[in-house]
Design an enzyme around this catalytic site. Structure first.
Site, PDB file in Angstrom:
ATOM      1  N   SER A   1       0.838  -1.197   0.000  1.00 37.49           N
ATOM      2  CA  SER A   1       0.000   0.000   0.000  1.00 37.49           C
ATOM      3  C   SER A   1       0.877   1.251   0.000  1.00 37.49           C
ATOM      4  O   SER A   1       1.699   1.432  -0.891  1.00 37.49           O
ATOM      5  CB  SER A   1      -0.956  -0.035   1.197  1.00 37.49           C
ATOM      6  OG  SER A   1      -1.971   0.950   1.068  1.00 37.49           O
TER       7      SER A   1
ATOM      8  N   ASP B   1      -9.399  -4.228  -6.098  1.00 38.07           N
ATOM      9  CA  ASP B   1      -8.766  -3.039  -5.532  1.00 38.07           C
ATOM     10  C   ASP B   1      -8.828  -1.881  -6.522  1.00 38.07           C
ATOM     11  O   ASP B   1      -8.490  -2.038  -7.695  1.00 38.07           O
ATOM     12  CB  ASP B   1      -7.311  -3.363  -5.185  1.00 38.07           C
ATOM     13  CG  ASP B   1      -6.605  -2.239  -4.442  1.00 38.07           C
ATOM     14  OD1 ASP B   1      -7.262  -1.238  -4.093  1.00 38.07           O
ATOM     15  OD2 ASP B   1      -5.389  -2.382  -4.211  1.00 38.07           O
TER      16      ASP B   1
ATOM     17  N   HIS C   1      -8.060  -4.804  -1.434  1.00 37.34           N
ATOM     18  CA  HIS C   1      -6.842  -4.199  -0.891  1.00 37.34           C
ATOM     19  C   HIS C   1      -6.530  -4.717   0.519  1.00 37.34           C
ATOM     20  O   HIS C   1      -7.368  -4.674   1.408  1.00 37.34           O
ATOM     21  CB  HIS C   1      -7.024  -2.678  -0.851  1.00 37.34           C
ATOM     22  CG  HIS C   1      -5.771  -1.919  -0.611  1.00 37.34           C
ATOM     23  ND1 HIS C   1      -4.968  -1.466  -1.631  1.00 37.34           N
ATOM     24  CD2 HIS C   1      -5.157  -1.536   0.537  1.00 37.34           C
ATOM     25  CE1 HIS C   1      -3.938  -0.817  -1.132  1.00 37.34           C
ATOM     26  NE2 HIS C   1      -4.019  -0.843   0.180  1.00 37.34           N
TER      27      HIS C   1
END
Length: 459
Positions: free
Chosen positions: A198, A304, A344
């Protein structure tokens, strides 16, 4: 039973029911009151469920896991010893080292790969010392047989970007100095990897770029760059991001990070000094081509919002020739791992899922692959049998920000469909789609089996 007894029992039941309703009403009133109290604190920036900033300057963080102490006890930590080190007393930058037990057995013979890991959390939450990332780094060290250095960097908004970049660079310089006994005794400097997820994926990218331009002879070469669900964005929407305006699929299909939520992040963590056109989240081609690392792994998740940004970065890294004469034939080996049907951060919060284990397996293989060996055959992973469980509830809360739908599936595939013809330098495998799943969004880089987790190699 006599009628009087029945009437007595009914009255008792009614009384209990009435009291329960009173209790529920009181609890609801209390929650409403608390909500009003929070609203009354004059919120300056509300990015719940991650972070909230109030006008009085106070910060409230919501997404965080419990603190875990470092420990020399290998038995209770998958055979991994952990230790904390302060890298810079002035800034407070620290690292947690994860040393697998096999290191003692190989000392003096075979050294261990070195992985500098930078955690995610939108630049403003989470910690290397929290349970989530302590467990993940432990698993990575144990599975890959690697010495992992997990970086505890300063968080925004108290320390806006570029503080996180500077801290990661300080940690890399510290590791390169070999001043720590574990690094001096066990690290294989020829197998140094930068890894992050991330926001951490964005940070390690910039750390690799900086290392590529560093003229210091003491700085080690970066063998590989690993970015899992990396945060990259831009002012101009990609076609898949524009599809979010279509509400035909309903808000229930919305991903953890909708585009209109992602838009707010970068201005917040840069203290309003940068917008979404910042090259730090939308890297220019000249910077991408300057990367000196030989191999790159980028992992994306099918649901995502950041997926296509990651795939585009992978394509640009692959397609741009490296300017370094020692990198033959001038192009890096780029590995793309896509987990279809996942969102995610699924691998962090559901590490026992089959897709999480397979993602870890692909990272372990990437780390331990011999530089001179040819890439392994592509792997197609199985379909997750159960949906990703949003254990912290932050994805559900994120969805409540609006009623915009998830990305419209802009390409249909029937069972046995083969899709377009892909570039000849890409290995891909396609499996027939299970019945009932006739719609699946495609990206020119995925070329993957629908509803599975696929690993593709680029040369």
């Amino acid at each position: 039973m006599r009628c009087s007894q029945r009437r007595g029992m009914q009255r008792t039941t009614q009384n209990k029911s009435f009291k329960l309703k009173q209790l529920n009403c009181a609890m609801h009133a209390n929650k409403t009151s608390l909500a009003k109290q929070k609203e009354g604190r004059d919120i300056s920036v509300d990015m719940y469920p991650f972070i909230r900033k109030y006008k009085d300057g106070s910060i409230e963080r919501f997404l965080r896991s419990p603190f875990v102490l470092a420990s020399p006890d290998q038995g209770g930590n998958r055979g991994v010893t952990t230790r904390d080190v302060v890298v810079d007393k002035a800034t407070g930058v620290s690292v947690r080292l994860f040393l697998p037990s096999r290191a003692a057995d190989t000392a003096g013979r075979n050294r261990l790969p070195l992985v500098i890991y930078v955690h995610g959390g939108s630049f403003c939450t989470e910690s290397a010392f929290g349970r989530t990332y302590h467990r993940y780094a432990t698993s990575l060290a144990a599975s890959a047989g690697a010495l992992v250095v997990s970086v505890e960097y300063r968080l925004a908004p108290e320390f806006p970007i570029p503080a996180a970049y500077d801290d990661a660079w300080a940690a890399l310089q510290w590791a390169a100095s070999s001043s720590d006994p574990w690094l001096a005794s066990y690290a294989d400097w020829g197998r140094t990897f930068l890894a992050g997820d991330s926001a951490g994926g964005n940070i390690v990218y910039h750390t690799a770029v900086r290392a590529s331009h560093e003229v210091n002879d003491d700085m080690m070469d970066i063998e590989g760059l690993i970015m899992v669900h990396p945060y990259f964005w831009g002012a101009k929407r990609l076609p898949s991001e524009l599809a979010w305006a279509d509400e035909s699929e309903g808000a229930s299909a919305t991903a953890v990070f909708p585009p209109y939520g992602v838009d707010r992040l970068w201005p917040f963590v840069t203290a309003g000094q940068a917008g979404n056109d910042d090259p730090r989240i939308d890297p220019p081609a000249s910077e991408v081509s300057s990367l000196a690392c030989r191999r790159v792994l980028i992992a994306v998740a099918g649901k995502d919002t950041l997926r296509d940004r990651g795939l585009d970065l992978a394509a640009r890294i692959r397609d741009h020739d490296a300017p370094w004469p020692w990198m033959t034939p001038g192009r890096r080996e780029v590995t793309v791992v896509e987990s279809e049907g996942e969102d995610h951060g699924f691998h962090l919060y559901c590490p026992l899922r089959a897709t999480s284990k397979r993602l870890m397996g692909s990272i372990v293989e990437f780390i331990n692959q011999q530089p001179s060996s040819s890439p392994a055959n592509p792997m197609v992973f199985g379909v997750p049998t159960t949906p990703f469980k949003d254990v912290f509830g932050y994805g559900t809360t994120m969805k409540s920000w609006g009623t915009r739908s998830s990305m419209a599936r802009n390409r249909a595939h029937g069972p046995g469909a083969h899709g377009p013809v892909w570039p000849s330098n890409k290995i891909s495998v396609r499996l027939p789609m299970p019945a009932g799943n006739a719609h699946h969004k495609q990206h020119p880089l995925s070329a993957a089996a629908p509803w599975g987790c696929v690993m593709n190699k680029f040369f």
